[in-house]
Design a protein around this motif. Sequence first.
Motif, PDB file in Angstrom:
ATOM      1  N   LEU A 122     -60.017 -12.887 -29.582  1.00 46.18           N
ATOM      2  CA  LEU A 122     -60.494 -12.987 -30.964  1.00 46.18           C
ATOM      3  C   LEU A 122     -60.381 -14.418 -31.480  1.00 46.18           C
ATOM      4  O   LEU A 122     -61.278 -14.912 -32.174  1.00 46.18           O
ATOM      5  CB  LEU A 122     -59.707 -12.036 -31.862  1.00 46.18           C
ATOM      6  N   ARG A 123     -59.299 -15.090 -31.135  1.00 48.05           N
ATOM      7  CA  ARG A 123     -59.122 -16.482 -31.564  1.00 48.05           C
ATOM      8  C   ARG A 123     -60.186 -17.388 -30.946  1.00 48.05           C
ATOM      9  O   ARG A 123     -60.741 -18.260 -31.617  1.00 48.05           O
ATOM     10  CB  ARG A 123     -57.726 -16.979 -31.184  1.00 48.05           C
ATOM     11  N   GLN A 126     -63.472 -16.796 -32.633  1.00 51.19           N
ATOM     12  CA  GLN A 126     -63.465 -17.434 -33.955  1.00 51.19           C
ATOM     13  C   GLN A 126     -63.840 -18.902 -33.839  1.00 51.19           C
ATOM     14  O   GLN A 126     -64.630 -19.422 -34.632  1.00 51.19           O
ATOM     15  CB  GLN A 126     -62.082 -17.306 -34.597  1.00 51.19           C
ATOM     16  N   GLN A 127     -63.273 -19.573 -32.840  1.00 51.79           N
ATOM     17  CA  GLN A 127     -63.556 -20.993 -32.636  1.00 51.79           C
ATOM     18  C   GLN A 127     -65.014 -21.232 -32.247  1.00 51.79           C
ATOM     19  O   GLN A 127     -65.571 -22.287 -32.553  1.00 51.79           O
ATOM     20  CB  GLN A 127     -62.625 -21.551 -31.554  1.00 51.79           C
ATOM     21  N   GLU A 129     -67.433 -19.511 -33.424  1.00 54.77           N
ATOM     22  CA  GLU A 129     -68.231 -19.045 -34.561  1.00 54.77           C
ATOM     23  C   GLU A 129     -69.015 -17.777 -34.230  1.00 54.77           C
ATOM     24  O   GLU A 129     -70.199 -17.650 -34.555  1.00 54.77           O
ATOM     25  CB  GLU A 129     -69.171 -20.149 -35.048  1.00 54.77           C
ATOM     26  N   LEU A 160     -55.447 -12.471 -38.370  1.00 58.62           N
ATOM     27  CA  LEU A 160     -56.429 -13.517 -38.045  1.00 58.62           C
ATOM     28  C   LEU A 160     -57.472 -13.706 -39.141  1.00 58.62           C
ATOM     29  O   LEU A 160     -58.379 -14.524 -39.000  1.00 58.62           O
ATOM     30  CB  LEU A 160     -57.133 -13.162 -36.724  1.00 58.62           C
ATOM     31  N   ILE A 162     -59.673 -11.411 -40.137  1.00 59.39           N
ATOM     32  CA  ILE A 162     -60.909 -10.773 -39.672  1.00 59.39           C
ATOM     33  C   ILE A 162     -61.015  -9.381 -40.283  1.00 59.39           C
ATOM     34  O   ILE A 162     -60.024  -8.660 -40.387  1.00 59.39           O
ATOM     35  CB  ILE A 162     -60.913 -10.663 -38.132  1.00 59.39           C
ATOM     36  N   PHE A 209     -66.249 -11.494 -38.093  1.00 60.21           N
ATOM     37  CA  PHE A 209     -65.619 -12.799 -38.285  1.00 60.21           C
ATOM     38  C   PHE A 209     -66.108 -13.458 -39.574  1.00 60.21           C
ATOM     39  O   PHE A 209     -67.271 -13.322 -39.935  1.00 60.21           O
ATOM     40  CB  PHE A 209     -65.943 -13.704 -37.093  1.00 60.21           C
TER      41      PHE A 209
END
Length: 209
Positions: A122-123, A126-127, A129, A160, A162, A209
Amino acid sequence: MITLFYAHKHPLLTIKNRPPEPLNTSNKIRWHQGCRAAFLISILTPLNYYLSLNNTEFMTYQVFFMSGAFIFGLLLPLNRQTPKAPDLILNKHLRGQHFQVHLKEHDAPLTRHVYKQLSVLLRELQQQEAETLTMTSPLFYHPSGALRSLTRLTTLANALGITMTHRKVAWYESILNKASLLMTRHTTKRHSASLHKLGKYWHTITFHF
């Protein structure tokens, strides 16, 4: 047909057993997959010529089968994976930053180790996008048919920043996933009791996200 069978086993030509691509791989790799499928079908050219009655019919067969194979390869889900989450496999939609994730093994338990891998995934998304990540599985239900607790996933999403939504999957949805599980149940060489204990209900969880 024998040539096609053995050609598909070659690491450069196989479609079914290809290793996962890196998470940040471009969707252009799908074009390679389409070309690979079209090339494999081109091996049947002598057979198409033998079955045709004239040159026009032969060309029609050839164009139809090769273009169909190319489209099939283009639309076929392309597996992606990050080294930090080896138990999770990703598929990316053709358009947009929408992903689906599933366990590498259908009957693998949702252990704490898997949740840690999901957090890392998930991280990373996120990075990059990403827009959504969807999980669809019968593992979210007990064998009795009761929905398992989703508290751990909710806590993970909140940590996070989200948004997480979830719902029961209708009988006409996720046909490919259900067909894949059905085939695995009846064709796998592993005699896993947990694989056959999975219930008929499916649930989908989406991270926004």
